[in-house]
Design a protein around this motif. Structure first.
Motif, PDB file in Angstrom:
ATOM      1  N   MET A   1     -38.859  25.659  44.262  1.00 52.72           N
ATOM      2  CA  MET A   1     -40.259  25.355  44.461  1.00 52.72           C
ATOM      3  C   MET A   1     -40.635  25.266  45.938  1.00 52.72           C
ATOM      4  O   MET A   1     -41.729  24.904  46.298  1.00 52.72           O
ATOM      5  CB  MET A   1     -40.616  24.044  43.752  1.00 52.72           C
ATOM      6  CG  MET A   1     -40.553  24.137  42.238  1.00 52.72           C
ATOM      7  SD  MET A   1     -41.657  25.439  41.630  1.00 52.72           S
ATOM      8  CE  MET A   1     -41.028  25.627  39.979  1.00 52.72           C
ATOM      9  N   ASN A   3     -41.193  27.528  47.982  1.00 56.47           N
ATOM     10  CA  ASN A   3     -42.141  28.536  48.439  1.00 56.47           C
ATOM     11  C   ASN A   3     -43.575  28.206  48.040  1.00 56.47           C
ATOM     12  O   ASN A   3     -44.480  28.983  48.300  1.00 56.47           O
ATOM     13  CB  ASN A   3     -41.754  29.920  47.899  1.00 56.47           C
ATOM     14  CG  ASN A   3     -41.728  29.957  46.376  1.00 56.47           C
ATOM     15  OD1 ASN A   3     -41.729  28.914  45.725  1.00 56.47           O
ATOM     16  ND2 ASN A   3     -41.694  31.155  45.814  1.00 56.47           N
ATOM     17  N   ILE A   4     -43.809  27.087  47.398  1.00 56.76           N
ATOM     18  CA  ILE A   4     -45.163  26.692  47.045  1.00 56.76           C
ATOM     19  C   ILE A   4     -45.864  26.140  48.285  1.00 56.76           C
ATOM     20  O   ILE A   4     -45.351  25.245  48.952  1.00 56.76           O
ATOM     21  CB  ILE A   4     -45.174  25.630  45.927  1.00 56.76           C
ATOM     22  CG1 ILE A   4     -44.570  26.214  44.637  1.00 56.76           C
ATOM     23  CG2 ILE A   4     -46.588  25.137  45.665  1.00 56.76           C
ATOM     24  CD1 ILE A   4     -44.518  25.230  43.489  1.00 56.76           C
ATOM     25  N   ASP A   5     -47.032  26.682  48.580  1.00 53.54           N
ATOM     26  CA  ASP A   5     -47.776  26.267  49.765  1.00 53.54           C
ATOM     27  C   ASP A   5     -48.693  25.099  49.398  1.00 53.54           C
ATOM     28  O   ASP A   5     -49.880  25.277  49.102  1.00 53.54           O
ATOM     29  CB  ASP A   5     -48.583  27.445  50.312  1.00 53.54           C
ATOM     30  CG  ASP A   5     -49.109  27.193  51.715  1.00 53.54           C
ATOM     31  OD1 ASP A   5     -49.219  26.012  52.089  1.00 53.54           O
ATOM     32  OD2 ASP A   5     -49.413  28.174  52.418  1.00 53.54           O
ATOM     33  N   LEU A 151     -50.363  30.390  43.166  1.00 52.63           N
ATOM     34  CA  LEU A 151     -50.699  29.114  43.786  1.00 52.63           C
ATOM     35  C   LEU A 151     -50.597  28.011  42.743  1.00 52.63           C
ATOM     36  O   LEU A 151     -50.942  28.223  41.577  1.00 52.63           O
ATOM     37  CB  LEU A 151     -52.122  29.135  44.354  1.00 52.63           C
ATOM     38  CG  LEU A 151     -52.354  29.818  45.691  1.00 52.63           C
ATOM     39  CD1 LEU A 151     -53.826  29.715  46.082  1.00 52.63           C
ATOM     40  CD2 LEU A 151     -51.492  29.212  46.783  1.00 52.63           C
ATOM     41  N   CYS A 152     -50.168  26.858  43.174  1.00 56.54           N
ATOM     42  CA  CYS A 152     -50.061  25.716  42.270  1.00 56.54           C
ATOM     43  C   CYS A 152     -51.455  25.281  41.831  1.00 56.54           C
ATOM     44  O   CYS A 152     -52.365  25.138  42.646  1.00 56.54           O
ATOM     45  CB  CYS A 152     -49.343  24.566  42.966  1.00 56.54           C
ATOM     46  SG  CYS A 152     -49.065  23.140  41.910  1.00 56.54           S
ATOM     47  N   PRO A 160     -50.902  17.990  42.328  1.00 60.02           N
ATOM     48  CA  PRO A 160     -50.288  19.184  41.731  1.00 60.02           C
ATOM     49  C   PRO A 160     -50.019  18.999  40.236  1.00 60.02           C
ATOM     50  O   PRO A 160     -49.556  17.945  39.795  1.00 60.02           O
ATOM     51  CB  PRO A 160     -48.984  19.343  42.521  1.00 60.02           C
ATOM     52  CG  PRO A 160     -49.248  18.659  43.823  1.00 60.02           C
ATOM     53  CD  PRO A 160     -50.136  17.500  43.490  1.00 60.02           C
ATOM     54  N   TYR A 168     -43.751  22.540  38.658  1.00 60.18           N
ATOM     55  CA  TYR A 168     -45.134  22.770  39.081  1.00 60.18           C
ATOM     56  C   TYR A 168     -45.698  24.002  38.359  1.00 60.18           C
ATOM     57  O   TYR A 168     -45.026  25.020  38.209  1.00 60.18           O
ATOM     58  CB  TYR A 168     -45.208  22.953  40.583  1.00 60.18           C
ATOM     59  CG  TYR A 168     -44.885  21.691  41.341  1.00 60.18           C
ATOM     60  CD1 TYR A 168     -45.784  20.634  41.384  1.00 60.18           C
ATOM     61  CD2 TYR A 168     -43.657  21.537  41.992  1.00 60.18           C
ATOM     62  CE1 TYR A 168     -45.479  19.461  42.063  1.00 60.18           C
ATOM     63  CE2 TYR A 168     -43.341  20.378  42.674  1.00 60.18           C
ATOM     64  CZ  TYR A 168     -44.257  19.328  42.697  1.00 60.18           C
ATOM     65  OH  TYR A 168     -43.950  18.163  43.359  1.00 60.18           O
ATOM     66  N   GLU A 170     -48.028  27.090  38.214  1.00 62.53           N
ATOM     67  CA  GLU A 170     -48.689  28.008  39.142  1.00 62.53           C
ATOM     68  C   GLU A 170     -49.559  28.999  38.384  1.00 62.53           C
ATOM     69  O   GLU A 170     -49.342  29.288  37.210  1.00 62.53           O
ATOM     70  CB  GLU A 170     -47.643  28.758  39.966  1.00 62.53           C
ATOM     71  CG  GLU A 170     -46.816  27.866  40.881  1.00 62.53           C
ATOM     72  CD  GLU A 170     -45.820  28.666  41.680  1.00 62.53           C
ATOM     73  OE1 GLU A 170     -46.132  28.988  42.845  1.00 62.53           O
ATOM     74  OE2 GLU A 170     -44.741  28.974  41.146  1.00 62.53           O
TER      75      GLU A 170
END
Length: 413
Positions: A1, A3-5, A151-152, A160, A168, A170
């Motif tokens: 996770m 790489n989640i912005d 994107l989350c 989130p 999460y 996405e």
């Protein structure tokens, strides 16, 4: 996770939660029509076709298909591009696009590079579909798959969203993310390595799409001042719920049906035709330098409040492909006949359904045969394999007699 912005989605949440809902069109906006001409009536058509074919021979044209969606609205559990919408040949949307590109590649003497953007929701299934069908005979060195961005999603309170396992949740970042994904996946660089100068971009769900249409590409290439082009159709009527190309504050834009006033929607010219016409078909062409420019540009973000993973009123952020046009500043609107090129497969029944797409394709292919002086049966529709013809050329009674039941099929209207 990792790489989640999270910073991005939190900043977007603050931006949208602290501001009133933005209207696409404001009272002070100056909205003017975008006139267009039908390509089949243009005296330059033959020159455009010759130019496009020359670019294909040089390997300077590539295809880019947006195929991140599932076929859930069609009652199909799988990638929309893998959907068999009932033609006698059982061709899927992917197979039809592949074979049309192969037809062009065979004529050009060089395969057409083809990029397909999936999503994490259907990426593996899409590749399996191609592998199960031996890539439909496509040269595997000239095809690439990559995921669009995700994107989350955020819960109503801005935190989130997580599923029951603590993962999460996405959601795709919208079709406007295609330009960023094209670059980040290395596919834009792959196009450059292949010598590509023009890219044809389309959605996967148009059963009549003319992949890398040489005349369309040639029209853009013949006008060095324009970065992109879009195929448009005349609206069926003023009330058709389709986005239309227009100018907003002198920049090209697509006005969604809900964003245009009744006054503008119903406004007509002296001959009775709509002043605001030019329905968006989702078929575009870009110069490579324009794609490079867009891929580094932060397009506007949009917000939707939707039920995600069973949680109502979640925040979902997206970018729209159409926002690229005002950024680029200029566009060539290229008029085509709906009956020749635009048969979306979106709904299970009614308009833009498998039934309507089959009928449009069958009617068009019957017309091609009639133009070739082929004896066809009254009341029958026909499907012609793209390996035999790209746009109705090379047909004859001899070809029909030889290919009936192999590459040409008849079916009931």
């Amino acid at each position: 996770m990792s790489n989640i912005d999270f910073d991005l989605v939190q900043n977007l949440y603050k931006q949208f939660s602290n501001s009133a809902p933005a209207k696409e069109s404001k009272a002070e906006d100056v909205i003017t029509p975008m006139p267009f001409h039908m390509a089949n009536e243009d005296m330059r058509r033959e020159m455009w076709t010759e130019t496009g074919n020359l670019l294909l021979q040089q390997g300077a044209v590539a295809a880019f298909t947006l195929a991140g969606g599932q076929g859930s609205r069609l009652g199909f559990d799988g990638p929309k591009g893998a959907y068999d919408f009932g033609l006698p040949s059982k061709a899927t949307l992917f197979r039809m696009q592949a074979r049309r590109l192969m037809n062009l590649g065979a004529k050009a003497g060089k395969p057409v590079p083809w990029a397909i953007m999936t999503s994490p929701l259907n990426h593996a299934e899409t590749i399996h579909h191609f592998e199960d069908h031996s890539f439909f005979g496509y040269n595997r060195d000239y095809i690439r798959f990559f995921d669009q961005g995700m994107l989350c999603a955020l819960k109503p309170d801005g935190t989130p969203l997580q599923d029951e396992n603590g993962n999460y949740v996405e959601a795709p970042d919208g079709n406007g993310g295609c330009f960023r994904a094209l670059a980040m996946s290395g596919t834009l660089a792959w196009f450059v390595e292949k010598g590509v100068r023009f890219v044809f971009l389309c959605n996967v769900d148009n059963a009549l799409v003319k992949m890398c249409d040489p005349t369309f590409i040639g029209a853009l290439a013949s006008n060095g001042l324009l970065p992109c082009a879009a195929k448009v159709v005349h609206k069926k009527n003023a009330q058709e719920k389709v986005g239309i190309f227009a100018y907003k504050n002198k920049k090209p834009t697509v006005l969604e049906y809900s964003d245009i006033s009744d006054e503008l929607r119903n406004k007509t010219l002296e001959d009775g035709s709509l002043e605001f016409d030019g329905g968006n078909t989702g078929m575009y062409a870009f110069r490579m330098d324009a794609l490079r420019k867009i891929s580094t540009q932060e397009l506007p973000w949009h917000v939707a409040r939707k039920t995600v993973n069973g949680v109502e009123n979640c925040w979902k952020f997206e970018q729209f492909l159409l926002d690229a046009f005002p950024f680029l500043g200029k566009i060539l609107p290229y008029g085509v006949e709906r009956e020749d090129e635009f048969a979306p497969v979106k709904n299970a029944t009614g308009s833009d359904s498998p039934e309507s797409a089959r009928k449009m394709l069958g009617t068009l292919h019957r017309y091609w045969l009639e133009q070739a002086k082929v004896n066809v049966k009254p009341g029958k529709l026909y499907e012609i394999s793209p390996r035999l013809t790209y746009g109705g050329e090379n047909l004859s009674q001899e070809v029909f007699d030889r290919e009936l039941g192999r590459g040409i099929f008849e079916f009931d209207a």
